[in-house]
Design a protein around this motif. Sequence first.
Motif, PDB file in Angstrom:
ATOM      1  N   LEU A   1       0.820  -1.213   0.000  1.00  0.00           N
ATOM      2  CA  LEU A   1       0.000   0.000   0.000  1.00  0.00           C
ATOM      3  C   LEU A   1       0.855   1.264   0.000  1.00  0.00           C
ATOM      4  O   LEU A   1       0.600   2.221   0.723  1.00  0.00           O
ATOM      5  N   SER A   2       1.849   1.277  -0.859  1.00  0.00           N
ATOM      6  CA  SER A   2       2.751   2.420  -0.930  1.00  0.00           C
ATOM      7  C   SER A   2       2.136   3.568  -1.725  1.00  0.00           C
ATOM      8  O   SER A   2       1.359   3.355  -2.648  1.00  0.00           O
ATOM      9  N   LEU A   3       2.494   4.794  -1.356  1.00  0.00           N
ATOM     10  CA  LEU A   3       2.197   5.969  -2.164  1.00  0.00           C
ATOM     11  C   LEU A   3       3.383   6.182  -3.092  1.00  0.00           C
ATOM     12  O   LEU A   3       4.442   6.642  -2.671  1.00  0.00           O
TER      13      LEU A   3
ATOM     14  N   VAL B   1      -0.897   6.137   6.482  1.00  0.00           N
ATOM     15  CA  VAL B   1      -1.130   5.281   5.315  1.00  0.00           C
ATOM     16  C   VAL B   1      -1.090   3.811   5.720  1.00  0.00           C
ATOM     17  O   VAL B   1      -1.948   3.015   5.320  1.00  0.00           O
ATOM     18  N   LYS B   2      -0.107   3.443   6.525  1.00  0.00           N
ATOM     19  CA  LYS B   2       0.000   2.048   6.963  1.00  0.00           C
ATOM     20  C   LYS B   2      -1.203   1.644   7.812  1.00  0.00           C
ATOM     21  O   LYS B   2      -1.769   0.554   7.640  1.00  0.00           O
ATOM     22  N   LYS B   3      -1.600   2.498   8.739  1.00  0.00           N
ATOM     23  CA  LYS B   3      -2.716   2.166   9.632  1.00  0.00           C
ATOM     24  C   LYS B   3      -4.017   2.008   8.865  1.00  0.00           C
ATOM     25  O   LYS B   3      -4.818   1.116   9.163  1.00  0.00           O
TER      26      LYS B   3
ATOM     27  N   SER C   1       5.246  -0.751   1.584  1.00  0.00           N
ATOM     28  CA  SER C   1       4.076  -0.148   2.233  1.00  0.00           C
ATOM     29  C   SER C   1       4.385   1.144   2.989  1.00  0.00           C
ATOM     30  O   SER C   1       4.844   1.125   4.125  1.00  0.00           O
ATOM     31  N   GLY C   2       4.067   2.250   2.376  1.00  0.00           N
ATOM     32  CA  GLY C   2       4.249   3.558   2.991  1.00  0.00           C
ATOM     33  C   GLY C   2       4.344   4.612   1.911  1.00  0.00           C
ATOM     34  O   GLY C   2       3.690   4.524   0.886  1.00  0.00           O
TER      35      GLY C   2
ATOM     36  N   SER D   1       9.330   4.869   3.359  1.00  0.00           N
ATOM     37  CA  SER D   1       9.336   3.465   2.964  1.00  0.00           C
ATOM     38  C   SER D   1      10.701   2.942   2.553  1.00  0.00           C
ATOM     39  O   SER D   1      11.026   1.795   2.828  1.00  0.00           O
ATOM     40  N   VAL D   2      11.479   3.729   1.854  1.00  0.00           N
ATOM     41  CA  VAL D   2      12.710   3.148   1.315  1.00  0.00           C
ATOM     42  C   VAL D   2      13.911   4.010   1.671  1.00  0.00           C
ATOM     43  O   VAL D   2      14.347   4.021   2.802  1.00  0.00           O
TER      44      VAL D   2
END
Length: 447
Positions: free
Chosen positions: A269-271, A309-311, A324-325, A358-359
């Motif tokens: 669920l990454s942006l 976003v994660k929640k 995911s993020g 995220s990265v």
Amino acid sequence: METEQIKETIEMISEENLDIRTITMGISLLDCVTGDTATTAKKVYAKITRVAAQLVPVADALSNEYGLPIVNKRIAVTPVALLAGADPHPDFLPIAHALDDAAQAIGVDLIGGYAALVANGCTPADTALMQSLPEALATTERVCAAVNVGSSRAGINMDAVAQMGETVKAIAAIDPVNAMKLVVFCNAVEDNPFMAGAFWGVSEGDVAISTGVSGPGVVQRAVAKLPNASFEVICETIKQTAFKVSRMGEFIGQAAAKRLGVPFNIVDLSLAPTPAPGDSVAEILETLGLSHVGTPGTTAALALLNDAVKKGGIMAAARVGGLSGAFIPVSEDRNMIEAAQAGHITLEKLEAMTAVCSVGLDMVAVPGDTPATTLAGMIADEAAIGMINNKTTAVRVIPVPGKTVGDTIEFGGLFGRAPIMPVNTGDASAFIGRGGRIPAPIHSFKN
């Protein structure tokens, strides 16, 4: 779905750049190992073209049926270095070409997994694969590569870090665009559907489908409607928005897996931003109240966004995985490009932001004369953030021959353009030259 929800989803797609960024099929190639890399390469091509033959037609059919853009169709495979352990003189180029030929034959955009996992040391096969990277990426079109040089459990393999500094330099010397296809990780995950760092870990099954969803524009529009709201309200709004976006990824992933007759694995669920207007993670941060990304408060805003976003997303999917993020690639984010060109954001500020996103340092272009030891130092710094904080970090840096600060390199499409960013001119060569391993932190011993 209620009428209002349908209307809302249509608006997200048509006006706010909502899409399924990728459907990625993970394929284990362990049953292709023969002890001879040339023979293994033939089996690799045969398995991929057999198992993934319907991936693109199914994805296109789903996109047409539901009106939801599916931007990329991709494949992730077993880390290729593991396929040659029984070959005393492994030559990985036939496997790289087999991967590329298979990707072209079935019509996928990219194929990831030309990878080595060397956090705790290198086998002869690992070393051979890393040495092959410049030629492999120069002679293929769709192959993506990854090297994991550290983990919270093992520490950082500084010999591999030094080698990757040299390797990135050698790859970019042939063509800087090729450097976009290599990610150097700490704490790489085994189920990441996003390129260039995707691979299919050895703990995964034989084949499965994962989806990567995106929607920076959807989140930005939601935040923009609340100009004076408190952080609690903002976080709740982002959570609800991430839930809706991730639900679409779960739906499409489950449908694709059913039609292909394989298991569904995870939603990432990454942006993930693009250079298109209104599809920027940096713009979300600015909508929260920053004059530009890089302003003091940027790291706090990114931490808020990433966590919300994660929640929200984790409640929308049966299984959440990958990275995911929020991603912060410079060249792929319109507002990030503008901030870098204006000097509002530096590599040092980006490094701070990677502690909560995220990265890591992603799609960053630097002067072509940047020393390999400086590149290795950037990799080591990111690996240290990941190791200490028990999170995934990565570096995708592009030294551009003949260009310096103030110049720009054009990649085109989703990859955008990258302003050449200034690099600290200090000398890290003596530090990188020590070799060996940086030990794992004390909190890694949890047994």
